[in-house]
Design an enzyme around this catalytic site. Structure first.
Site, PDB file in Angstrom:
ATOM      1  N   ARG A  33      -5.510 -45.661 -31.111  1.00 16.74           N
ATOM      2  CA  ARG A  33      -4.713 -44.936 -32.108  1.00 16.74           C
ATOM      3  C   ARG A  33      -5.127 -45.324 -33.525  1.00 16.74           C
ATOM      4  O   ARG A  33      -5.103 -44.487 -34.438  1.00 16.74           O
ATOM      5  CB  ARG A  33      -3.227 -45.218 -31.875  1.00 16.74           C
ATOM      6  CG  ARG A  33      -2.694 -44.501 -30.619  1.00 16.74           C
ATOM      7  CD  ARG A  33      -1.427 -45.148 -30.122  1.00 16.74           C
ATOM      8  NE  ARG A  33      -0.770 -44.415 -29.050  1.00 16.74           N
ATOM      9  CZ  ARG A  33      -1.101 -44.498 -27.754  1.00 16.74           C
ATOM     10  NH1 ARG A  33      -2.114 -45.244 -27.357  1.00 16.74           N
ATOM     11  NH2 ARG A  33      -0.431 -43.803 -26.851  1.00 16.74           N
ATOM     12  N   SER A 175       5.162 -40.528 -19.889  1.00 12.48           N
ATOM     13  CA  SER A 175       3.754 -40.730 -20.236  1.00 12.48           C
ATOM     14  C   SER A 175       3.561 -40.766 -21.743  1.00 12.48           C
ATOM     15  O   SER A 175       3.812 -39.770 -22.437  1.00 12.48           O
ATOM     16  CB  SER A 175       2.889 -39.612 -19.639  1.00 12.48           C
ATOM     17  OG  SER A 175       1.624 -39.600 -20.269  1.00 12.48           O
ATOM     18  N   ASP A 320       0.557 -50.459 -16.157  1.00 11.35           N
ATOM     19  CA  ASP A 320      -0.832 -50.903 -15.975  1.00 11.35           C
ATOM     20  C   ASP A 320      -0.917 -52.290 -15.337  1.00 11.35           C
ATOM     21  O   ASP A 320      -1.993 -52.711 -14.906  1.00 11.35           O
ATOM     22  CB  ASP A 320      -1.557 -50.921 -17.328  1.00 11.35           C
ATOM     23  CG  ASP A 320      -1.765 -49.506 -17.870  1.00 11.35           C
ATOM     24  OD1 ASP A 320      -1.740 -48.550 -17.078  1.00 11.35           O
ATOM     25  OD2 ASP A 320      -1.960 -49.365 -19.091  1.00 11.35           O
ATOM     26  N   LYS A 347      -4.110 -42.871 -11.967  1.00 12.40           N
ATOM     27  CA  LYS A 347      -4.782 -43.715 -12.974  1.00 12.40           C
ATOM     28  C   LYS A 347      -6.294 -43.666 -12.713  1.00 12.40           C
ATOM     29  O   LYS A 347      -6.775 -42.784 -12.005  1.00 12.40           O
ATOM     30  CB  LYS A 347      -4.228 -45.135 -12.911  1.00 12.40           C
ATOM     31  CG  LYS A 347      -2.756 -45.225 -13.302  1.00 12.40           C
ATOM     32  CD  LYS A 347      -2.542 -44.869 -14.759  1.00 12.40           C
ATOM     33  CE  LYS A 347      -1.071 -44.886 -15.121  1.00 12.40           C
ATOM     34  NZ  LYS A 347      -0.826 -44.338 -16.446  1.00 12.40           N
TER      35      LYS A 347
HETATM   36  C1  S3P Z   1      -1.600 -45.305 -22.387  1.00 10.25           C
HETATM   37  C2  S3P Z   1      -0.550 -44.798 -21.659  1.00 10.25           C
HETATM   38  C3  S3P Z   1      -0.398 -45.021 -20.204  1.00 10.25           C
HETATM   39  C4  S3P Z   1      -1.273 -46.178 -19.729  1.00 10.25           C
HETATM   40  C5  S3P Z   1      -2.667 -46.100 -20.270  1.00 10.25           C
HETATM   41  C6  S3P Z   1      -2.651 -46.144 -21.779  1.00 10.25           C
HETATM   42  C7  S3P Z   1      -1.656 -45.004 -23.825  1.00 10.25           C
HETATM   43  O1  S3P Z   1      -0.783 -43.853 -19.524  1.00 10.25           O
HETATM   44  O2  S3P Z   1      -1.304 -46.198 -18.310  1.00 10.25           O
HETATM   45  O3  S3P Z   1      -3.442 -47.184 -19.798  1.00 10.25           O
HETATM   46  O4  S3P Z   1      -2.421 -45.673 -24.558  1.00 10.25           O
HETATM   47  O5  S3P Z   1      -0.932 -44.096 -24.263  1.00 10.25           O
HETATM   48  P1  S3P Z   1       0.248 -42.639 -19.250  1.00 10.25           P
HETATM   49  O6  S3P Z   1       0.600 -42.030 -20.533  1.00 10.25           O
HETATM   50  O7  S3P Z   1      -0.508 -41.703 -18.366  1.00 10.25           O
HETATM   51  O8  S3P Z   1       1.421 -43.249 -18.559  1.00 10.25           O
END
Ligand code: S3P
Length: 434
Positions: A33, A175, A320, A347
């Site tokens: 980000r 998510s 995770d 995942k």
């Molecule tokens: C993430 C969100 C999660 C996570 C991924 C990183 C992120 O995924 O599992 O490793 O940086 O927004 P999801 O949004 O699919 O839950």
């Protein structure tokens, strides 16, 4: 010698007590980000603690392809010369998100409001991951976005549209990637984008957009963002990634006599569910929270663990970490039940199936369920040949498991996967036990 693309590695076994201080690399979610928001901001942003690993480098290279100058300094910090959203230029080739779901899903949202065509590609794993979860709401906003040959899978093709309109969206899954994708489209949309979350997912996008001067309202699980806002550069300090720290936390808990100190780990409550679960399991983890409560120092000592049950709201805060928590549960007394974790199936691999299969090869007792696992412990672990299936978190979890094996050889296929989020993982572990 150049490492081959699918390298087999003999893992360290029968570890001595792990002692000392370990510096965990920067948070992956925040590093992605930071590059994205700094690139679309006006002005120069310095990012300290950036994660120099394959996933975040994919994001960095995409913004370079869009004409942003990004300098990597000798001390590891990154300087982004942001151009504002309107300052980005059309790429002359497909943008490569590599293995990174975060890159592809967040940028699908951002690019939906761009005035030029984009094609986004990914590696074999990413090209099998579901994209309708972002494409459907983005189309509701008026985006022209499609997958390969009418499917929901990458490559993704995004065509410019006249304008995007804001939507009010009830999230069907918890998510952060989907939430962030809609928010990034919302930046260029007309009207107020409103998102209702079912369960709170990581809130790095909301927090960081505010740091870049965007006005955004968060009211419990509801988020409101007015379209047409621009970002202003700001410096960013990225804390260590709790998802990477997790491997050393569990290693210290499970290897007899260990005591590890980890400074400046990100402990944002939307990410730190692992600490709560491990505390319930009887883990000895001392936490010293820094001002603001989003990071802190951890000291972890070897502990006798007991089984636990968890599911529901806490799942997004440790999603995770479930493979490595499952390993901890194989060494805990009793029956651990993990529920409501079906997101693990989509995942980098199906992490329910792969965790159970690979740890069971080593003597664990893990039963796969529809939405999680049932783990009966404690079970001694023995040598076996195992495979990361190209999934970084599975590879690191299996190395921590191997530390408990008393004799024989544990070979890990596709060990190079750790480079996705933690390139120094094997070296850092070796240095600690030396
Ligand atoms: C993430 C969100 C999660 C996570 C991924 C990183 C992120 O995924 O599992 O490793 O940086 O927004 P999801 O949004 O699919 O839950």
């Amino acid at each position: 010698m150049k490492e081959s693309k699918t390298s087999m590695k003999e893992l360290m076994i029968d570890a001595n007590a792990l002692e000392g201080t370990i510096t965990i690399p920067g948070d992956k979610s925040i590093s992605h980000r930071a590059i994205m928001f700094a690139s679309i901001a006006k002005g120069t942003t310095k990012i300290e603690g950036f994660l120099h690993a394959e996933d975040c480098i994919s994001t960095m290279n995409i913004f370079r392809d869009l004409g942003v100058q990004i300098d990597e300094e000798a001390d590891g910090s990154v300087i982004v010369h942001g151009k504002g959203i309107e300052g980005l230029t059309a790429p002359d080739h497909a943008l490569d998100a590599g293995n990174s779901g975060t890159t592809m899903r967040l940028l699908a949202g951002l690019f939906s409001g761009f005035p030029f065509k984009i094609k986004m590609i990914g590696d074999e794993s990413l090209s099998k991951r579901p994209m309708n979860r972002v494409m459907l709401p983005l189309r509701q906003m008026g985006a022209s976005i499609s997958g390969s040959e009418g499917s929901e899978f990458a490559p993704l093709y995004i065509q410019p549209v006249d304008h995007l309109n804001a939507i009010e969206y009830d999230m069907p899954v918890a998510s952060a990637q989907v939430k962030s994708s809609i928010l990034l489209a919302g930046l260029t949309a007309e009207g107020t984008t409103i998102i209702h979350e079912k369960e709170r997912s990581r809130d790095h996008t909301e927090n960081m957009l505010k740091n870049f001067g965007v006005e955004l309202k968060v009211d419990d699980k509801d988020i409101y963002l007015e379209g047409g806002q621009s970002l202003t550069a700001t410096d960013i300090k990225v804390p260590a990634d709790i998802s990477s720290a997790a491997f050393f936390i569990i290693a210290a808990l499970l290897v007899k006599g260990s005591k590890l100190h980890m400074p400046n780990v990100g402990l944002n409550p939307t990410r730190a569910g692992i600490i709560e679960v491990l505390n319930k399991m009887g883990a000895n983890i001392e936490t010293y929270l820094h001002e603001g409560g989003l990071s802190g120092d951890l000291t972890v000592s070897a502990s006798d663990l007991k089984a636990t049950e968890f599911g529901g709201d806490i799942i997004p805060a440790l999603i995770d970490e479930i493979p490595i928590i499952a390993l901890a549960a194989t060494q805990a007394e009793g029956r651990t039940v993990i529920r409501n974790a079906e997101e693990l199936k989509v995942k980098e691999t199906d992490r329910i199936q792969v965790t159970a299969q690979e740890l069971n090869k080593m003597g664990a007792n893990i039963e796969e369920t529809e939405d999680g696992m049932i783990i009966t412990g404690p079970t001694p672990l023995h040598a076996a040949d195992v495979d990361s299936y190209g999934d970084h978190r599975i590879g690191m979890m299996l190395q921590v498991a191997a530390l408990l094996v008393k004799k024989g050889t544990v070979n890990l296929a596709r060990s190079e996967a750790v480079n996705i989020s933690f390139p120094s993982f094997f070296d850092d572990l070796a240095a600690l036990s030396a």
